[in-house]
Design a protein around this motif. Structure first.
Motif, PDB file in Angstrom:
ATOM      1  N   TRP A 114       0.903  -1.164  -0.042  1.00 20.55           N
ATOM      2  CA  TRP A 114      -0.120   0.092  -0.019  1.00 20.55           C
ATOM      3  C   TRP A 114       0.812   1.180   0.129  1.00 20.55           C
ATOM      4  N   VAL A 115       0.455   2.116  -0.691  1.00 20.66           N
ATOM      5  CA  VAL A 115       1.125   3.384  -1.116  1.00 20.66           C
ATOM      6  C   VAL A 115       0.393   4.533  -1.176  1.00 20.66           C
ATOM      7  N   THR A 116       0.869   5.770  -0.790  1.00 21.78           N
ATOM      8  CA  THR A 116       0.438   7.095  -1.136  1.00 21.78           C
ATOM      9  C   THR A 116       1.264   7.700  -2.317  1.00 21.78           C
ATOM     10  N   VAL A 117       0.662   8.043  -3.531  1.00 23.20           N
ATOM     11  CA  VAL A 117       1.441   8.481  -4.289  1.00 23.20           C
ATOM     12  C   VAL A 117       0.936   9.983  -4.524  1.00 23.20           C
ATOM     13  N   THR A 118       2.172  10.856  -4.840  1.00 15.79           N
ATOM     14  CA  THR A 118       1.736  12.213  -5.186  1.00 15.79           C
ATOM     15  C   THR A 118       2.171  12.608  -6.466  1.00 15.79           C
ATOM     16  N   GLY A 119       1.501  13.576  -7.346  1.00 16.72           N
ATOM     17  CA  GLY A 119       2.246  13.759  -8.899  1.00 16.72           C
ATOM     18  C   GLY A 119       0.919  14.643  -9.447  1.00 16.72           C
ATOM     19  N   THR A 120       1.450  14.828 -10.687  1.00 18.29           N
ATOM     20  CA  THR A 120       0.501  15.426 -11.494  1.00 18.29           C
ATOM     21  C   THR A 120      -0.099  14.505 -12.545  1.00 18.29           C
ATOM     22  N   TRP A 121      -1.544  15.236 -13.051  1.00 20.18           N
ATOM     23  CA  TRP A 121      -2.238  14.399 -14.102  1.00 20.18           C
ATOM     24  C   TRP A 121      -1.498  14.471 -15.641  1.00 20.18           C
ATOM     25  N   HIS A 122      -1.493  13.319 -15.852  1.00 12.27           N
ATOM     26  CA  HIS A 122      -0.841  13.420 -17.555  1.00 12.27           C
ATOM     27  C   HIS A 122      -1.639  13.084 -18.422  1.00 12.27           C
ATOM     28  N   PRO A 123      -2.428  14.025 -19.241  1.00  9.60           N
ATOM     29  CA  PRO A 123      -3.523  13.813 -20.028  1.00  9.60           C
ATOM     30  C   PRO A 123      -3.231  12.667 -21.156  1.00  9.60           C
ATOM     31  N   LYS A 124      -4.235  11.903 -21.603  1.00  9.30           N
ATOM     32  CA  LYS A 124      -3.813  10.954 -22.972  1.00  9.30           C
ATOM     33  C   LYS A 124      -5.253  10.565 -23.387  1.00  9.30           C
ATOM     34  N   GLY A 125      -5.065  10.291 -24.623  1.00  4.62           N
ATOM     35  CA  GLY A 125      -6.519  10.106 -25.408  1.00  4.62           C
ATOM     36  C   GLY A 125      -7.643  11.195 -25.483  1.00  4.62           C
TER      37      GLY A 125
END
Length: 246
Positions: free
Chosen positions: A205-216
């Motif tokens: 189990w993890v908590t991930v932080t980042g930014t959305w990468h649009p695709k499609g």
């Protein structure tokens, strides 16, 4: 002892249900929180029925005692006691004891990888703005909905934080969460592809932080699964409720 078999099975089942619903939060591994009162009521009823059955059997045993001569006479005449249940019924104690002593874990990566992702058709449109301040905590289903159907692109430029367990497909890894409508039997996975950070071990189990990468294109198959460009990954404990609600 065989006479007490049905009563013992009822008592074990009732105790097991109460153990996971009344005395702990383990029931959340299997059903939605709203079902807790029904589980408690069912467990109490099973326990009560088991105790009543045991009392009835005990009284019946004392009332139906026969002396040895009568027993031999019945045997000689070919009469047999069929009051006992089949021995196979004792096998019912196995799952009850397992639930009582060793509750199965919540569904994990294996279940997620064996289920196909299915999304009901949704209309593309604008979503309400995200709360101010970064990072913004989102469930995986919220992130997925916005990534696939939000024409207003409300996640663009925002820092997103999500929690789930790790699944992998070759060199690609995902933060995943199982969604349920009622119980674990109808669970289906929701997963977000993570890029830019190393993959932890599967099922962690993890908590991930980042930014959305649009695709499609919005609403297209190419838009799934959505992607997060990760900036940090933190190992965390499995939450009390490991599932998300649909």
């Amino acid at each position: 002892m065989r006479r007490y078999g049905p009563a013992l099975v009822l008592i074990l089942c009732g105790a097991a249900v109460l153990r996971i619903s009344l005395f702990s939060e383990l029931y959340l591994r299997y059903v939605q929180p709203g079902l807790r009162p029904y589980l408690i009521a069912s467990g109490a009823l099973l326990l009560m029925l088991g105790l009543v059955a045991a009392v009835v059997v005990a009284r019946s045993s004392r009332a139906d005692v026969v002396d040895e001569d009568d027993a031999e006479h019945l045997h000689d005449e070919g009469h047999h006691d069929h009051s006992h249940g089949p021995r196979v019924a004792w096998l019912l104690t196995v799952p009850a004891l397992a639930l009582l002593l060793f509750p199965p874990p919540a569904l994990g990566a294996y279940s997620a990888e064996r289920s196909a992702a299915e999304y009901a058709a949704q209309g593309i449109g604008k979503f309400h703005a995200l709360p101010k301040g970064d990072p913004v905590d989102l469930t995986l289903s919220e992130f997925t909905s916005r990534a696939m159907y939000d024409s207003g692109r409300t996640m663009k430029g925002r820092t997103i934080r999500m929690t789930g367990f790790v699944t992998k497909d070759g060199d690609t890894w995902y933060v995943t969460r199982l969604l349920i409508s009622c119980c674990a039997a109808d669970a289906r996975p929701d997963k977000i592809e993570i890029r830019g950070v190393d993959a932890p071990p599967t099922d962690v189990w993890v908590t991930v932080t980042g930014t959305w990468h649009p695709k499609g294109e919005l609403g297209s198959e190419e838009a799934w699964p959505p992607v997060l460009d990760g900036t940090s990954v933190k190992h965390v404990r499995q939450p009390e409720n490991p599932y998300e609600k649909r």
